[in-house]
Scaffold this motif. Sequence first.
Motif, PDB file in Angstrom:
ATOM      1  N   VAL A   1      37.242  17.126  36.394  1.00  0.00           N
ATOM      2  CA  VAL A   1      38.187  18.236  36.377  1.00  0.00           C
ATOM      3  C   VAL A   1      38.511  18.610  37.817  1.00  0.00           C
ATOM      4  CG1 VAL A   1      38.547  20.664  35.798  1.00  0.00           C
ATOM      5  CG2 VAL A   1      37.404  19.168  34.165  1.00  0.00           C
ATOM      6  N   VAL A   2      39.802  18.737  38.102  1.00  0.00           N
ATOM      7  CA  VAL A   2      40.260  19.145  39.424  1.00  0.00           C
ATOM      8  C   VAL A   2      41.085  20.421  39.250  1.00  0.00           C
ATOM      9  CG1 VAL A   2      41.518  18.477  41.498  1.00  0.00           C
ATOM     10  CG2 VAL A   2      40.311  16.734  40.159  1.00  0.00           C
ATOM     11  N   ILE A   3      40.594  21.521  39.799  1.00  0.00           N
ATOM     12  CA  ILE A   3      41.189  22.839  39.577  1.00  0.00           C
ATOM     13  C   ILE A   3      42.079  23.197  40.767  1.00  0.00           C
ATOM     14  CG2 ILE A   3      40.691  25.292  39.268  1.00  0.00           C
ATOM     15  CD1 ILE A   3      38.093  24.374  37.854  1.00  0.00           C
ATOM     16  N   CYS A   4      43.357  23.403  40.478  1.00  0.00           N
ATOM     17  CA  CYS A   4      44.369  23.592  41.528  1.00  0.00           C
ATOM     18  C   CYS A   4      45.249  24.801  41.227  1.00  0.00           C
ATOM     19  CB  CYS A   4      45.244  22.345  41.640  1.00  0.00           C
ATOM     20  SG  CYS A   4      44.372  20.789  41.819  1.00  0.00           S
ATOM     21  N   ILE A   5      44.629  25.936  40.938  1.00  0.00           N
ATOM     22  CA  ILE A   5      45.415  27.075  40.462  1.00  0.00           C
ATOM     23  C   ILE A   5      45.865  28.012  41.574  1.00  0.00           C
ATOM     24  CG2 ILE A   5      44.336  27.010  38.194  1.00  0.00           C
ATOM     25  CD1 ILE A   5      42.706  29.477  39.041  1.00  0.00           C
ATOM     26  N   GLY A   6      45.494  27.750  42.822  1.00  0.00           N
ATOM     27  CA  GLY A   6      45.962  28.576  43.927  1.00  0.00           C
ATOM     28  C   GLY A   6      45.173  29.855  44.105  1.00  0.00           C
ATOM     29  N   ASN A   7      45.491  30.555  45.205  1.00  0.00           N
ATOM     30  CA  ASN A   7      44.715  31.739  45.592  1.00  0.00           C
ATOM     31  C   ASN A   7      45.515  33.032  45.571  1.00  0.00           C
ATOM     32  OD1 ASN A   7      42.801  29.790  46.261  1.00  0.00           O
ATOM     33  ND2 ASN A   7      43.329  29.792  48.430  1.00  0.00           N
ATOM     34  N   TYR A   8      46.765  33.001  45.111  1.00  0.00           N
ATOM     35  CA  TYR A   8      47.642  34.146  45.320  1.00  0.00           C
ATOM     36  C   TYR A   8      48.223  34.682  44.022  1.00  0.00           C
ATOM     37  CZ  TYR A   8      47.185  32.206  49.968  1.00  0.00           C
ATOM     38  OH  TYR A   8      46.662  31.710  51.139  1.00  0.00           O
ATOM     39  N   SER A   9      47.373  34.878  43.034  1.00  0.00           N
ATOM     40  CA  SER A   9      47.893  35.384  41.753  1.00  0.00           C
ATOM     41  C   SER A   9      47.055  36.513  41.166  1.00  0.00           C
ATOM     42  CB  SER A   9      47.974  34.242  40.731  1.00  0.00           C
ATOM     43  OG  SER A   9      46.717  33.648  40.532  1.00  0.00           O
ATOM     44  N   ASN A  10      45.900  36.809  41.733  1.00  0.00           N
ATOM     45  CA  ASN A  10      45.033  37.861  41.200  1.00  0.00           C
ATOM     46  C   ASN A  10      44.859  38.961  42.248  1.00  0.00           C
ATOM     47  OD1 ASN A  10      44.169  36.491  38.607  1.00  0.00           O
ATOM     48  ND2 ASN A  10      43.468  34.982  40.105  1.00  0.00           N
ATOM     49  N   PRO A  11      45.657  40.019  42.176  1.00  0.00           N
ATOM     50  CA  PRO A  11      45.681  41.035  43.232  1.00  0.00           C
ATOM     51  C   PRO A  11      44.333  41.703  43.458  1.00  0.00           C
ATOM     52  CG  PRO A  11      47.506  41.340  41.708  1.00  0.00           C
ATOM     53  CD  PRO A  11      46.596  40.323  41.082  1.00  0.00           C
ATOM     54  N   ALA A  12      44.004  41.884  44.728  1.00  0.00           N
ATOM     55  CA  ALA A  12      42.822  42.661  45.119  1.00  0.00           C
ATOM     56  C   ALA A  12      43.294  44.060  45.492  1.00  0.00           C
ATOM     57  CB  ALA A  12      42.114  42.004  46.295  1.00  0.00           C
ATOM     58  N   ILE A  13      42.844  45.049  44.758  1.00  0.00           N
ATOM     59  CA  ILE A  13      43.247  46.431  45.020  1.00  0.00           C
ATOM     60  C   ILE A  13      41.998  47.233  45.395  1.00  0.00           C
ATOM     61  CG2 ILE A  13      44.297  48.515  44.052  1.00  0.00           C
ATOM     62  CD1 ILE A  13      45.973  46.754  42.261  1.00  0.00           C
ATOM     63  N   PRO A  14      41.931  47.711  46.631  1.00  0.00           N
ATOM     64  CA  PRO A  14      40.732  48.421  47.083  1.00  0.00           C
ATOM     65  C   PRO A  14      40.621  49.803  46.457  1.00  0.00           C
ATOM     66  CG  PRO A  14      42.440  48.549  48.754  1.00  0.00           C
ATOM     67  CD  PRO A  14      42.969  47.642  47.671  1.00  0.00           C
ATOM     68  N   GLU A  15      39.432  50.318  46.466  1.00  0.00           N
ATOM     69  CA  GLU A  15      39.217  51.687  46.002  1.00  0.00           C
ATOM     70  C   GLU A  15      39.592  52.641  47.137  1.00  0.00           C
ATOM     71  OE1 GLU A  15      35.280  52.292  44.551  1.00  0.00           O
ATOM     72  OE2 GLU A  15      35.380  50.648  43.096  1.00  0.00           O
ATOM     73  N   VAL A  16      40.550  53.504  46.869  1.00  0.00           N
ATOM     74  CA  VAL A  16      41.019  54.465  47.868  1.00  0.00           C
ATOM     75  C   VAL A  16      40.718  55.867  47.352  1.00  0.00           C
ATOM     76  CG1 VAL A  16      42.989  55.298  49.191  1.00  0.00           C
ATOM     77  CG2 VAL A  16      42.859  52.877  48.538  1.00  0.00           C
ATOM     78  N   PRO A  17      39.956  56.661  48.081  1.00  0.00           N
ATOM     79  CA  PRO A  17      39.612  58.009  47.609  1.00  0.00           C
ATOM     80  C   PRO A  17      40.866  58.829  47.268  1.00  0.00           C
ATOM     81  CG  PRO A  17      38.290  57.440  49.527  1.00  0.00           C
ATOM     82  CD  PRO A  17      39.318  56.352  49.377  1.00  0.00           C
ATOM     83  N   GLY A  18      40.858  59.410  46.084  1.00  0.00           N
ATOM     84  CA  GLY A  18      41.937  60.290  45.662  1.00  0.00           C
ATOM     85  C   GLY A  18      43.152  59.597  45.095  1.00  0.00           C
ATOM     86  N   ILE A  19      43.124  58.289  44.963  1.00  0.00           N
ATOM     87  CA  ILE A  19      44.316  57.560  44.531  1.00  0.00           C
ATOM     88  C   ILE A  19      44.799  58.017  43.158  1.00  0.00           C
ATOM     89  CG2 ILE A  19      43.045  55.650  43.463  1.00  0.00           C
ATOM     90  CD1 ILE A  19      46.296  55.368  45.526  1.00  0.00           C
ATOM     91  N   GLU A  20      43.892  58.481  42.319  1.00  0.00           N
ATOM     92  CA  GLU A  20      44.283  58.916  40.975  1.00  0.00           C
ATOM     93  C   GLU A  20      45.147  60.181  41.017  1.00  0.00           C
ATOM     94  OE1 GLU A  20      40.676  61.123  42.168  1.00  0.00           O
ATOM     95  OE2 GLU A  20      41.248  58.999  42.213  1.00  0.00           O
ATOM     96  N   LYS A  21      45.135  60.899  42.143  1.00  0.00           N
ATOM     97  CA  LYS A  21      45.927  62.129  42.266  1.00  0.00           C
ATOM     98  C   LYS A  21      47.386  61.852  42.633  1.00  0.00           C
ATOM     99  CE  LYS A  21      41.873  64.453  44.277  1.00  0.00           C
ATOM    100  NZ  LYS A  21      41.361  65.078  45.529  1.00  0.00           N
TER     101      LYS A  21
END
Length: 442
Positions: free
Chosen positions: A154-174
């Motif tokens: 099996v050769v996996i070639c799905i790339g690195n740019y499709s699953n967003p990384a969203i950091p935890e930012v204090p207060g973002i829910e407001k």
Amino acid sequence: MRLENKKSVAIIGCGAAGLAALKHFTAEGSPFTCMSYEQTDNVGGTWVYTDRVGKDKYGLPVHSSMYKSLRTNLPKEIMELQGFPHKGPEDKSYVAANEMLKYLEDYADHFDLKKHIKFHHHVKEISPLAGDRWRVTVIDLQEKIVETLEFDGVVICIGNYSNPAIPEVPGIEKFRGMKIHSHDYRDSSIFKDKSTVVIGCGPSGLDISFDIAKVAEKVYLSHHNQRVKNMKFPSNMVQKIDIKEVVENGIVFQDGSYEQVDSILYCTGYNYKYPFLSPECGIRVENNHVKPLFKHILNIEHPTMYFIGIPTNTAGFCMIDLQVQFAKTFLEGRAKLPSKEEMIEDTRLDVESRLASGLRPKELHMMGRRSKDYYDSLASLSGLESVSPVVLQIYFDGIDRFMCDFSHFREDKYKLLDKDHYMVKFPNEEEPVMRRQEIVLD
């Protein structure tokens, strides 16, 4: 069901990495039969533009992160797959996304690869079988048929740019305004006359910030990258330190300053994610580090599974070709892998060295100045030819130009002469300059 009696290989994904894998594994005289699975209706992977965000027509996550204005941030001269040079245009080195897509489509046609591809096929699960073989379950999305096949590799070639990384930012829910990740950015119109904070100043963060600034009232670029500090920005762009807190209508930064904004755009990168791999595959992602992988490519627990294109901050197209040939060499049995214990130890030492150099745990797949050593190690183990040093010279020179003159670096024009020399024409110079590979690459 097993595909014929020859060694069979499943290739997952048909972007640049998947096409390179198909080309090498199906070359004349190859001892393999190949089947490639692509979830969309076209080759090209992340280079395929779509207006859709979120889910596709089958209810699956949209893979592409392409936006309308995107142009390459590396010269096309080092974005070539082996045996297929760009046909043009010769008067520019930085090309639009649709030109890169056309290159990949032409590559697939030239090597007659599409006959090996199952389009509209979603890989549901991959699990190991005895003898380091694989069970692959796929769904034909159009016919709604589930099929299970067995493969030797099996050769996996799905790339690195499709699953967003969203950091935890204090207060973002407001926050009452719009929040999106660059994965869902398509054009600047949604930011017209707005005040926006862009979080992150990697290549996408800078590129999109400049794009938004053409129509926005104000763009605040929040980051901690010292190399960007002296960059020249449009008059309506302001550099800010990292965010301390988000409130209902704005941002409080770590220096105590406050800015009212209508929207937040995360340009905070992507996560490695392989939801189709069963736990028995032995692959896990911890702090965005895929392991256990030997040389960032081979599954140490099951050495007939290979991941193509994981390393970042390097000349990706050249690396892809080398990694694919590395995988083919060992799946074919033309070279012998180190023992499992040796691979584990080599990987441990590599991680220790990277951490000691100052890389954070989430940055362990970054190559940068280690690129040459990495390529040489793959070539040495497999008996292949390494990537030409001049390719890396152009890569690092291009990055330096990107950082010092973002508004004009795409006007530079490159031409490869041989393995040690290249020409570059800068916009403020009348004649091109010949340069030699001379920097320390490790």
